[in-house]
Motif scaffolding. Sequence first.
Motif, PDB file in Angstrom:
ATOM      1  N   THR A  93       4.264  13.743  -0.250  1.00  0.00           N
ATOM      2  CA  THR A  93       3.996  14.795  -0.619  1.00  0.00           C
ATOM      3  C   THR A  93       4.761  14.568  -1.882  1.00  0.00           C
ATOM      4  O   THR A  93       5.727  13.867  -2.127  1.00  0.00           O
ATOM      5  CB  THR A  93       4.931  15.993   0.652  1.00  0.00           C
ATOM      6  OG1 THR A  93       4.488  15.863   1.720  1.00  0.00           O
ATOM      7  CG2 THR A  93       4.937  16.994   0.199  1.00  0.00           C
ATOM      8  N   TYR A  94       3.848  15.590  -2.770  1.00  0.00           N
ATOM      9  CA  TYR A  94       4.603  15.459  -4.331  1.00  0.00           C
ATOM     10  C   TYR A  94       4.628  16.547  -4.601  1.00  0.00           C
ATOM     11  O   TYR A  94       3.481  17.338  -4.946  1.00  0.00           O
ATOM     12  CB  TYR A  94       3.174  13.930  -5.067  1.00  0.00           C
ATOM     13  CG  TYR A  94       3.643  14.492  -6.294  1.00  0.00           C
ATOM     14  CD1 TYR A  94       4.656  14.102  -7.330  1.00  0.00           C
ATOM     15  CD2 TYR A  94       2.590  14.901  -7.584  1.00  0.00           C
ATOM     16  CE1 TYR A  94       4.995  13.767  -8.465  1.00  0.00           C
ATOM     17  CE2 TYR A  94       2.781  14.668  -8.905  1.00  0.00           C
ATOM     18  CZ  TYR A  94       4.146  14.448  -9.485  1.00  0.00           C
ATOM     19  OH  TYR A  94       4.626  14.749 -11.136  1.00  0.00           O
ATOM     20  N   ARG A  95       5.638  17.291  -5.803  1.00  0.00           N
ATOM     21  CA  ARG A  95       5.526  18.245  -6.217  1.00  0.00           C
ATOM     22  C   ARG A  95       4.876  19.868  -5.444  1.00  0.00           C
ATOM     23  O   ARG A  95       4.213  20.038  -5.178  1.00  0.00           O
ATOM     24  CB  ARG A  95       4.818  18.687  -6.918  1.00  0.00           C
ATOM     25  CG  ARG A  95       5.158  17.581  -8.587  1.00  0.00           C
ATOM     26  CD  ARG A  95       4.385  17.822  -9.681  1.00  0.00           C
ATOM     27  NE  ARG A  95       5.356  17.157 -10.058  1.00  0.00           N
ATOM     28  CZ  ARG A  95       6.512  17.690 -11.324  1.00  0.00           C
ATOM     29  NH1 ARG A  95       6.872  19.015 -11.023  1.00  0.00           N
ATOM     30  NH2 ARG A  95       6.831  16.621 -12.209  1.00  0.00           N
ATOM     31  N   GLY A  96       5.322  19.195  -3.226  1.00  0.00           N
ATOM     32  CA  GLY A  96       5.054  20.029  -2.034  1.00  0.00           C
ATOM     33  C   GLY A  96       3.299  20.181  -1.551  1.00  0.00           C
ATOM     34  O   GLY A  96       2.994  20.898  -1.140  1.00  0.00           O
ATOM     35  N   LYS A 149      -0.102  17.267  -0.593  1.00  0.00           N
ATOM     36  CA  LYS A 149      -0.686  15.876  -0.380  1.00  0.00           C
ATOM     37  C   LYS A 149      -1.416  15.529  -0.872  1.00  0.00           C
ATOM     38  O   LYS A 149      -2.565  16.298  -1.982  1.00  0.00           O
ATOM     39  CB  LYS A 149      -0.817  16.223   1.048  1.00  0.00           C
ATOM     40  CG  LYS A 149      -0.212  16.724   2.289  1.00  0.00           C
ATOM     41  CD  LYS A 149       0.358  15.382   2.730  1.00  0.00           C
ATOM     42  CE  LYS A 149       1.391  14.971   3.914  1.00  0.00           C
ATOM     43  NZ  LYS A 149       2.063  13.842   4.613  1.00  0.00           N
ATOM     44  N   ARG A 150      -0.518  14.626  -1.952  1.00  0.00           N
ATOM     45  CA  ARG A 150      -1.563  13.784  -3.441  1.00  0.00           C
ATOM     46  C   ARG A 150      -1.366  12.523  -2.634  1.00  0.00           C
ATOM     47  O   ARG A 150      -0.689  11.353  -2.142  1.00  0.00           O
ATOM     48  CB  ARG A 150      -0.944  14.155  -4.232  1.00  0.00           C
ATOM     49  CG  ARG A 150      -0.530  15.443  -4.425  1.00  0.00           C
ATOM     50  CD  ARG A 150      -1.910  16.373  -5.068  1.00  0.00           C
ATOM     51  NE  ARG A 150      -2.262  15.662  -6.374  1.00  0.00           N
ATOM     52  CZ  ARG A 150      -2.078  15.749  -7.853  1.00  0.00           C
ATOM     53  NH1 ARG A 150      -1.269  16.998  -7.601  1.00  0.00           N
ATOM     54  NH2 ARG A 150      -2.689  15.041  -8.616  1.00  0.00           N
ATOM     55  N   LEU A 151      -2.532  11.413  -2.892  1.00  0.00           N
ATOM     56  CA  LEU A 151      -2.774  10.100  -3.451  1.00  0.00           C
ATOM     57  C   LEU A 151      -1.168   9.472  -4.201  1.00  0.00           C
ATOM     58  O   LEU A 151      -1.201  10.194  -4.948  1.00  0.00           O
ATOM     59  CB  LEU A 151      -3.427   9.993  -3.282  1.00  0.00           C
ATOM     60  CG  LEU A 151      -5.361   9.832  -2.375  1.00  0.00           C
ATOM     61  CD1 LEU A 151      -6.516   9.539  -3.671  1.00  0.00           C
ATOM     62  CD2 LEU A 151      -4.634   9.725  -1.618  1.00  0.00           C
ATOM     63  N   GLY A 205       0.578   9.137 -11.478  1.00  0.00           N
ATOM     64  CA  GLY A 205      -0.685   9.023 -12.947  1.00  0.00           C
ATOM     65  C   GLY A 205      -0.265  10.317 -13.473  1.00  0.00           C
ATOM     66  O   GLY A 205      -0.256  10.788 -14.357  1.00  0.00           O
ATOM     67  N   ASP A 206       0.104  11.745 -12.072  1.00  0.00           N
ATOM     68  CA  ASP A 206       0.935  12.764 -12.543  1.00  0.00           C
ATOM     69  C   ASP A 206       1.529  12.391 -13.552  1.00  0.00           C
ATOM     70  O   ASP A 206       1.866  13.528 -14.589  1.00  0.00           O
ATOM     71  CB  ASP A 206      -0.052  13.446 -11.604  1.00  0.00           C
ATOM     72  CG  ASP A 206       0.730  15.241 -12.454  1.00  0.00           C
ATOM     73  OD1 ASP A 206       0.061  15.883 -13.197  1.00  0.00           O
ATOM     74  OD2 ASP A 206       2.010  15.382 -12.039  1.00  0.00           O
ATOM     75  N   ALA A 209     -11.699   5.363   6.047  1.00  0.00           N
ATOM     76  CA  ALA A 209     -11.842   6.416   5.152  1.00  0.00           C
ATOM     77  C   ALA A 209     -10.542   6.517   4.638  1.00  0.00           C
ATOM     78  O   ALA A 209     -10.310   6.400   3.096  1.00  0.00           O
ATOM     79  CB  ALA A 209     -12.620   7.375   5.396  1.00  0.00           C
ATOM     80  N   SER A 210      -9.770   7.185   5.234  1.00  0.00           N
ATOM     81  CA  SER A 210      -8.055   7.597   4.916  1.00  0.00           C
ATOM     82  C   SER A 210      -7.901   6.246   3.730  1.00  0.00           C
ATOM     83  O   SER A 210      -6.776   6.460   2.607  1.00  0.00           O
ATOM     84  CB  SER A 210      -6.966   7.771   5.585  1.00  0.00           C
ATOM     85  OG  SER A 210      -6.215   8.358   4.661  1.00  0.00           O
TER      86      SER A 210
END
Length: 206
Positions: free
Chosen positions: A73-76, A78-80, A86-87, A64-65
């Motif tokens: 770790t993005y801007r503190g 946990k993000r894909l 995209g951000d 699933a992961s």
Amino acid sequence: MTLTALVMVASLGLNVGILAFSTVAAKAGLVFDAVTGVTSTFTDLQKKAAVKDARIVSLTDEVASLKKGPSVTYRGEKRLVKEAVGDTAERVSKRTAIAATRNAGSIVAEAIPYLGIAAIIGVTAWDLKDSCDTMIDLHELDLTFNPDKALDPEATEVCGMKLPSSEEVWADVKTNAADYWRRASDYLPDLPDFEWPSLSDLVFWD
């Protein structure tokens, strides 16, 4: 009693028998373990089944992961990876669009003799801030893959730039206009040769 009813009763009895056997077998296995100190075959099977079930659950979570993609770790937080990229792209795109509109809308104001200097300084200040913010955004994205990387010295330099006042710019225009024009032509090769406009060329209004 019909054939269907007989089959249902037999099936129910079989299920009850299997359940009872399993329960009895489990209890018997526990008693055997306690008395002999040797793990029974049934207990071994139960443990192996439990380990197998746990492994299946773990593999299911991993699959699933993987379907979602790797996380960072993005801007503190946990993000894909695709969310982090995209951000950053969205931040830079919005800032660039606003800057383009701002620069296009200020051209006429910047062209007004002397007074246009204030407009130029104001727009340039916003451009410097946008450049600084964009460099910081890109650095934040870079940190997701290189956590120990320091901020680029060029970003620090841009973020620390101070603009002169309108009076300072005007003083430089009066004394060093030709020199600054030549410097600008290094970046804008299509600029015409420098020549001070005559008073007859300066038309403020009809």
